[in-house]
Design a protein around this motif. Sequence first.
Motif, PDB file in Angstrom:
ATOM      1  N   LEU A  46      -8.171 -11.902 -10.191  1.00  0.00           N
ATOM      2  CA  LEU A  46      -7.728 -13.571 -10.342  1.00  0.00           C
ATOM      3  C   LEU A  46      -6.634 -13.993  -9.978  1.00  0.00           C
ATOM      4  CD1 LEU A  46      -9.580 -14.371 -13.800  1.00  0.00           C
ATOM      5  CD2 LEU A  46     -10.655 -15.094 -11.256  1.00  0.00           C
ATOM      6  N   GLN A  47      -5.531 -12.994 -10.401  1.00  0.00           N
ATOM      7  CA  GLN A  47      -4.167 -13.371  -9.870  1.00  0.00           C
ATOM      8  C   GLN A  47      -4.158 -13.225  -8.390  1.00  0.00           C
ATOM      9  OE1 GLN A  47      -0.986 -11.874 -12.635  1.00  0.00           O
ATOM     10  NE2 GLN A  47       0.281 -11.783 -10.829  1.00  0.00           N
ATOM     11  N   GLU A  48      -4.559 -12.393  -7.908  1.00  0.00           N
ATOM     12  CA  GLU A  48      -4.387 -12.474  -6.352  1.00  0.00           C
ATOM     13  C   GLU A  48      -5.260 -13.705  -5.592  1.00  0.00           C
ATOM     14  OE1 GLU A  48      -7.246 -10.061  -3.072  1.00  0.00           O
ATOM     15  OE2 GLU A  48      -6.298  -8.880  -4.586  1.00  0.00           O
ATOM     16  N   LEU A  49      -6.119 -14.103  -6.203  1.00  0.00           N
ATOM     17  CA  LEU A  49      -6.771 -15.447  -5.857  1.00  0.00           C
ATOM     18  C   LEU A  49      -5.912 -16.480  -6.212  1.00  0.00           C
ATOM     19  CD1 LEU A  49     -10.569 -14.778  -6.974  1.00  0.00           C
ATOM     20  CD2 LEU A  49      -9.495 -14.801  -4.655  1.00  0.00           C
ATOM     21  N   LEU A  50      -5.159 -16.591  -7.278  1.00  0.00           N
ATOM     22  CA  LEU A  50      -4.326 -17.830  -7.490  1.00  0.00           C
ATOM     23  C   LEU A  50      -3.055 -17.674  -6.555  1.00  0.00           C
ATOM     24  CD1 LEU A  50      -4.197 -17.703 -11.355  1.00  0.00           C
ATOM     25  CD2 LEU A  50      -5.249 -19.466  -9.996  1.00  0.00           C
TER      26      LEU A  50
END
Length: 328
Positions: A168-172
């Motif tokens: 999720l952090q990668e997507l953000l």
Amino acid sequence: MTNSYAEIIRTLGRGPTNSRHLTIEEAEYAFRGVMSGEMSDLQVGALLLLLRYRSESPAELAGIVAAIRAQIGGDTKAAWQDIIDWPSYSSGKSRRLPWFLLSAKLLADNGYKIFMHGFNSHLENGLLTEECLPAIGEAPLTSVDAANKHLAAHNFAYLPLRCFAPKLQELLEIRSVLGVRSIVNTAVKLVNPLQAQLIFLGIFHPAYITLNMEAAALLGQPGLGVIKGGGGEAERNIQKPIKLFKISGDQETTSQWPALLPGKDKSDYPVTVEYLTRIWQGETRNDYASAMITGTAAQALFLSGAASTVEAAEDLAQTYWATHLQKP
């Protein structure tokens, strides 16, 4: 697999007359592919941009949150706990010091279990929530298990997003590539990793209040409170009257909260961890800071059911803060 994801993207992108929103099942299926890495990077980018362009629906948001919960092991409704889930994912220019962090710790010191998780991306002004934890004598935890144990012992825990959902952090972080925020910025606030009974959300854009409430209802979330908060945080704006939207079981209500310090200049304090520490320890007194801390705490108390009226919640929060400041 790739072809089935292509069909999902085709559903969203085949033009103004033939495209449509995804069902909750389609959105969950698609995002399971995102989280697992089965969906190609090109398809992930297309999916996020199309959802953004079409303005995501409550069913799409709920399906994506369900997929994320399944991937991190947080989709068991039987596990709802007596915890306040307090996500912190602020961004933009309007956030300075995280007064809400002191509000949360104040409640924790009075017996309420507060679980914070977050990632502050693209924060142009102010300090990150995580770097301010030392002001209240806390530090970030490294796993869901560690957060659970710390919460049980201290009534407060903060878990960085990278420690429970690095994907999720990668997507953000690909916001800098796509140029716009995506549905992930909204979904991450509803993830609720410990399956808390209550989620306290701050939303920057008012239109997203209804979106989050309808998605939470589809997910069967037992309790939810939503305000328009600075930088998208669950932090009360004490300079203006504010509405608090609440879901409790099958009931939706709206309460009105007055301005505590209308017109008060909020920029007359240093934006440092040291200053936040002095406020928390009572070494420095600031009416604006005190009102921010107690005003936000009052809303969480109201949502938790500890106070049945706005006035009672305000009084209880102020009593907690006055008692805290008297401690040696």
